[in-house]
Design a protein around this motif. Structure first.
Motif, PDB file in Angstrom:
ATOM      1  N   SER A  52     -24.459 -10.861  30.964  1.00  0.00           N
ATOM      2  CA  SER A  52     -23.448 -10.717  31.754  1.00  0.00           C
ATOM      3  C   SER A  52     -23.703  -9.808  32.807  1.00  0.00           C
ATOM      4  CB  SER A  52     -22.297  -9.906  31.091  1.00  0.00           C
ATOM      5  OG  SER A  52     -22.887  -8.558  30.490  1.00  0.00           O
ATOM      6  N   GLU A  53     -24.819  -9.144  32.821  1.00  0.00           N
ATOM      7  CA  GLU A  53     -25.275  -8.114  34.082  1.00  0.00           C
ATOM      8  C   GLU A  53     -26.413  -8.682  34.810  1.00  0.00           C
ATOM      9  OE1 GLU A  53     -26.694  -4.491  31.924  1.00  0.00           O
ATOM     10  OE2 GLU A  53     -24.553  -3.792  31.579  1.00  0.00           O
ATOM     11  N   LEU A  54     -26.821 -10.069  34.558  1.00  0.00           N
ATOM     12  CA  LEU A  54     -27.783 -10.630  35.414  1.00  0.00           C
ATOM     13  C   LEU A  54     -26.949 -10.988  36.542  1.00  0.00           C
ATOM     14  CD1 LEU A  54     -29.851 -12.853  32.983  1.00  0.00           C
ATOM     15  CD2 LEU A  54     -30.275 -10.499  33.849  1.00  0.00           C
ATOM     16  N   THR A  55     -27.642 -11.159  37.768  1.00  0.00           N
ATOM     17  CA  THR A  55     -27.095 -11.716  38.918  1.00  0.00           C
ATOM     18  C   THR A  55     -27.256 -13.436  39.104  1.00  0.00           C
ATOM     19  OG1 THR A  55     -29.106 -11.459  40.297  1.00  0.00           O
ATOM     20  CG2 THR A  55     -27.474  -9.641  40.173  1.00  0.00           C
ATOM     21  N   LEU A  56     -26.440 -13.982  39.984  1.00  0.00           N
ATOM     22  CA  LEU A  56     -26.581 -15.353  39.966  1.00  0.00           C
ATOM     23  C   LEU A  56     -27.881 -15.592  40.598  1.00  0.00           C
ATOM     24  CD1 LEU A  56     -22.922 -16.396  41.430  1.00  0.00           C
ATOM     25  CD2 LEU A  56     -23.673 -16.284  39.107  1.00  0.00           C
ATOM     26  N   ALA A  57     -28.515 -14.622  41.416  1.00  0.00           N
ATOM     27  CA  ALA A  57     -29.603 -14.920  42.002  1.00  0.00           C
ATOM     28  C   ALA A  57     -30.744 -14.832  41.105  1.00  0.00           C
ATOM     29  CB  ALA A  57     -29.975 -13.714  43.101  1.00  0.00           C
ATOM     30  N   ASP A  58     -30.689 -13.874  39.865  1.00  0.00           N
ATOM     31  CA  ASP A  58     -31.542 -13.616  39.044  1.00  0.00           C
ATOM     32  C   ASP A  58     -31.626 -15.125  38.301  1.00  0.00           C
ATOM     33  OD1 ASP A  58     -32.072 -11.178  39.094  1.00  0.00           O
ATOM     34  OD2 ASP A  58     -30.492 -10.717  37.727  1.00  0.00           O
ATOM     35  N   ILE A  59     -30.518 -15.754  37.889  1.00  0.00           N
ATOM     36  CA  ILE A  59     -30.553 -17.036  37.276  1.00  0.00           C
ATOM     37  C   ILE A  59     -31.242 -18.302  38.098  1.00  0.00           C
ATOM     38  CG2 ILE A  59     -28.959 -19.180  36.403  1.00  0.00           C
ATOM     39  CD1 ILE A  59     -26.955 -16.770  35.637  1.00  0.00           C
ATOM     40  N   ARG A  60     -30.925 -18.270  39.533  1.00  0.00           N
ATOM     41  CA  ARG A  60     -31.460 -19.159  40.163  1.00  0.00           C
ATOM     42  C   ARG A  60     -32.960 -18.985  40.401  1.00  0.00           C
ATOM     43  NH1 ARG A  60     -29.730 -21.239  46.337  1.00  0.00           N
ATOM     44  NH2 ARG A  60     -30.709 -23.505  46.031  1.00  0.00           N
ATOM     45  N   ASN A  61     -33.355 -17.711  40.412  1.00  0.00           N
ATOM     46  CA  ASN A  61     -35.012 -17.434  40.670  1.00  0.00           C
ATOM     47  C   ASN A  61     -35.738 -17.417  39.475  1.00  0.00           C
ATOM     48  OD1 ASN A  61     -34.047 -16.781  43.287  1.00  0.00           O
ATOM     49  ND2 ASN A  61     -34.042 -14.621  43.148  1.00  0.00           N
ATOM     50  N   LEU A 117     -22.755 -22.874  43.319  1.00  0.00           N
ATOM     51  CA  LEU A 117     -23.124 -22.724  41.921  1.00  0.00           C
ATOM     52  C   LEU A 117     -24.080 -23.729  41.530  1.00  0.00           C
ATOM     53  CD1 LEU A 117     -19.751 -21.685  40.414  1.00  0.00           C
ATOM     54  CD2 LEU A 117     -21.461 -19.963  41.103  1.00  0.00           C
ATOM     55  N   THR A 118     -25.325 -23.220  40.663  1.00  0.00           N
ATOM     56  CA  THR A 118     -25.960 -24.017  39.926  1.00  0.00           C
ATOM     57  C   THR A 118     -25.409 -24.380  38.414  1.00  0.00           C
ATOM     58  OG1 THR A 118     -27.508 -22.601  38.962  1.00  0.00           O
ATOM     59  CG2 THR A 118     -28.151 -23.188  41.091  1.00  0.00           C
ATOM     60  N   SER A 119     -25.825 -25.426  37.942  1.00  0.00           N
ATOM     61  CA  SER A 119     -25.297 -25.868  36.504  1.00  0.00           C
ATOM     62  C   SER A 119     -25.581 -24.609  35.462  1.00  0.00           C
ATOM     63  CB  SER A 119     -26.051 -27.198  36.019  1.00  0.00           C
ATOM     64  OG  SER A 119     -25.686 -28.139  36.742  1.00  0.00           O
ATOM     65  N   GLU A 120     -26.537 -24.135  35.800  1.00  0.00           N
ATOM     66  CA  GLU A 120     -27.161 -23.018  34.842  1.00  0.00           C
ATOM     67  C   GLU A 120     -26.263 -21.541  34.970  1.00  0.00           C
ATOM     68  OE1 GLU A 120     -30.526 -25.689  34.959  1.00  0.00           O
ATOM     69  OE2 GLU A 120     -29.192 -25.067  36.488  1.00  0.00           O
ATOM     70  N   MET A 121     -25.852 -21.389  36.290  1.00  0.00           N
ATOM     71  CA  MET A 121     -24.921 -20.411  36.404  1.00  0.00           C
ATOM     72  C   MET A 121     -23.732 -20.627  35.821  1.00  0.00           C
ATOM     73  SD  MET A 121     -25.440 -19.787  40.600  1.00  0.00           S
ATOM     74  CE  MET A 121     -27.136 -19.604  41.475  1.00  0.00           C
ATOM     75  N   ILE A 122     -23.022 -21.811  36.038  1.00  0.00           N
ATOM     76  CA  ILE A 122     -21.977 -22.403  35.245  1.00  0.00           C
ATOM     77  C   ILE A 122     -21.935 -22.384  33.689  1.00  0.00           C
ATOM     78  CG2 ILE A 122     -20.398 -24.216  34.755  1.00  0.00           C
ATOM     79  CD1 ILE A 122     -20.900 -25.246  37.653  1.00  0.00           C
ATOM     80  N   ALA A 123     -23.034 -22.456  33.160  1.00  0.00           N
ATOM     81  CA  ALA A 123     -23.477 -22.402  31.746  1.00  0.00           C
ATOM     82  C   ALA A 123     -23.425 -21.001  31.363  1.00  0.00           C
ATOM     83  CB  ALA A 123     -24.913 -23.132  31.301  1.00  0.00           C
ATOM     84  N   ALA A 124     -23.987 -20.094  32.130  1.00  0.00           N
ATOM     85  CA  ALA A 124     -23.975 -18.622  31.935  1.00  0.00           C
ATOM     86  C   ALA A 124     -22.926 -18.042  31.821  1.00  0.00           C
ATOM     87  CB  ALA A 124     -24.748 -17.950  32.937  1.00  0.00           C
TER      88      ALA A 124
END
Length: 453
Positions: A52-61, A117-124
């Motif tokens: 929950s505390e990760l950013t969307l950039a963390d997920i994409r990177n 959004l990427t699919s991984e962001m939506i999953a998160a």
């Protein structure tokens, strides 16, 4: 990227985003089978807190499956609007959840940000939402598509008629179609799962359904759910197909197991746009379901919810008319019981809608799963409340060809009556013309297929 947290005096250290995503997931037997699940509720809560505390950039990177290794990852990356992503990249996953649930955020605003959004962001974000969160957020999103008719409008619930037959007998299929129509089901599609995967057999079913649609002037579309290459051969030989169908996986290896690739889907897309019989512009039908990648040993250690989201990232490329998850079809190895099936159905519907897809669900289970028909009816009510585009109906809720349990035609009719929903507009007008429906309610002749004889 922070991967450590201390809760109640215990420190949890996660090695990677892949591990965080897997352990934040609701309990699923498929993740347990893959050996990537949280060991207990405390570890699951810790993983969700970190996520929950990760950013969307963390997920994409930190890609779970790098684009240079997987073509589904490349399709997802290519679909990101960079300007919109730049405006939300510093949001945390928790902030994305709050945005989606805010009463002041509209469908149009969600439609705008999802392009970043990427699919991984939506999953998160799905992993940190409750069932009611998933229902509330999905209910705000409308996705309208058009093939021969338009579905997805607010307050409308369409139905796929699934008139399967154990040996593809055309008269048997036709009888089941008439029963579906008599209950007001078939506005999403008349779609048959064939037993015989040959071009000749598929062509015969396509042409029979097209003739029936034209004879009765039914505002709908036909589809035969054979392998895409079989459908392509049937179309080239004169088969009248409104929609092209294919099952999808969330990895390149998973799709290879299905006998498909992005290159093949692109070729099929060109064919159906050129030689299909529908007005369009939306001429694809995709099916998905949590667990298929693990079945093919093509999951790369990624949890099944995230892989399901990636299916939707691939489907989005082709602007489909309908997409559905066959939520309980694969079996208890991946979704063990009714609780897991209900959760997965709500997850998949929300994720598909947030991708901008016209999402439906096959509310179903297999006979060796710890679930029953009451569980499916519960899920159907929840999905209808969440604004699902369509549900699937089979005669007596028992698919005599695929040997699994789904919803019946009259279940869909009951949901419409219960929740004050209606069929697709053109289809409703046709039902009224036929005397099957009046002022949004079925008439006394509804449910009698002999009216077509």
């Amino acid at each position: 990227m922070k991967t450590t947290i201390t809760l109640m005096g215990k420190t949890y250290q996660f090695k990677s985003l892949k591990e965080i995503m897997a352990k934040a997931n609701e309990e699923k037997s498929g993740d347990q089978l893959a050996g990537i699940h949280a060991q207990d509720a405390q570890e699951r809560i810790a993983a969700r807190h970190v996520l929950s505390e990760l950013t969307l950039a963390d997920i994409r990177n930190n890609p779970l499956l790098p684009p240079e290794e997987d073509e589904v990852s490349r399709v997802i990356e290519e679909g990101v609007n960079e300007k919109i992503y730049a405006s939300i990249r510093n949001w945390t996953v928790a902030e994305l959840r709050e945005y989606l649930l805010s009463p002041n955020v509209t469908n149009n605003e969600i439609a705008h940000i999802r392009r970043g959004l990427t699919s991984e962001m939506i999953a998160a974000v799905t992993k940190i939402m409750t069932n009611l969160d998933l229902i509330q957020a999905a209910s705000k999103i409308t996705v309208e598509t058009r093939c021969n008719t338009t579905i997805g409008q607010k307050g409308r619930l369409a139905g796929r008629a699934q008139p399967n037959h154990p040996n593809d007998n055309l008269q048997g299929i036709k009888a089941a179609i008439f029963e579906a129509l008599s209950y007001g089901v078939g506005d999403a599609v008349i779609g048959i799962n064939p037993v015989i995967d040959t071009a000749d057999s598929v062509k015969a079913i396509l042409n029979m359904t097209k003739e029936l649609i034209e004879k009765w002037n039914i505002p709908t579309q036909n589809c035969v759910l054979a392998h895409v290459t079989t459908q392509m051969r049937a179309i080239k030989q004169g088969g009248a197909a409104d929609l092209l169908f294919q099952s999808l996986a969330g990895t390149e290896l998973g799709n290879k197991a299905f006998g498909i690739s992005v290159e093949l889907l692109d070729e099929a897309n060109e064919l159906i746009l050129k030689e299909g019989t529908a007005a369009g512009p939306n001429v694809w039908y995709f099916e998905t379901g949590q667990g298929s990648e693990l079945s093919a040993d093509a999951h790369h250690g990624i949890d099944q919810l995230t892989l399901e989201a990636r299916c939707y990232g691939l489907a989005k490329r082709y602007k489909p008319f309908i997409v559905n998850t066959v939520v309980g079809f694969i079996g208890p190895e991946y979704l063990y019981n009714s609780k897991q099936v209900i959760r997965a159905g709500l997850e998949d519907h929300f994720m598909g809608k947030l991708h901008g897809l016209p999402m439906g669900v096959d509310v179903c289970y297999t006979n060796h799963m710890k679930a029953d028909q009451n569980d499916m009816e519960n899920l159907a009510v929840l999905l209808a409340a969440a604004g699902v585009n369509f549900l699937i109906g089979v005669a007596m809720a028992d698919d005599c060809m695929l040997n699994y349990q789904s919803l019946s035609f009259h279940d869909i009719a009951t949901l419409r009556e219960l929740l004050h929903m209606r069929p697709a507009p053109e289809f409703e007008r046709w039902l009224e013309k036929m005397g099957i429906m009046e002022n949004g309610r079925l008439t006394s002749i509804a449910g009698d297929p002999t009216l077509f004889l």
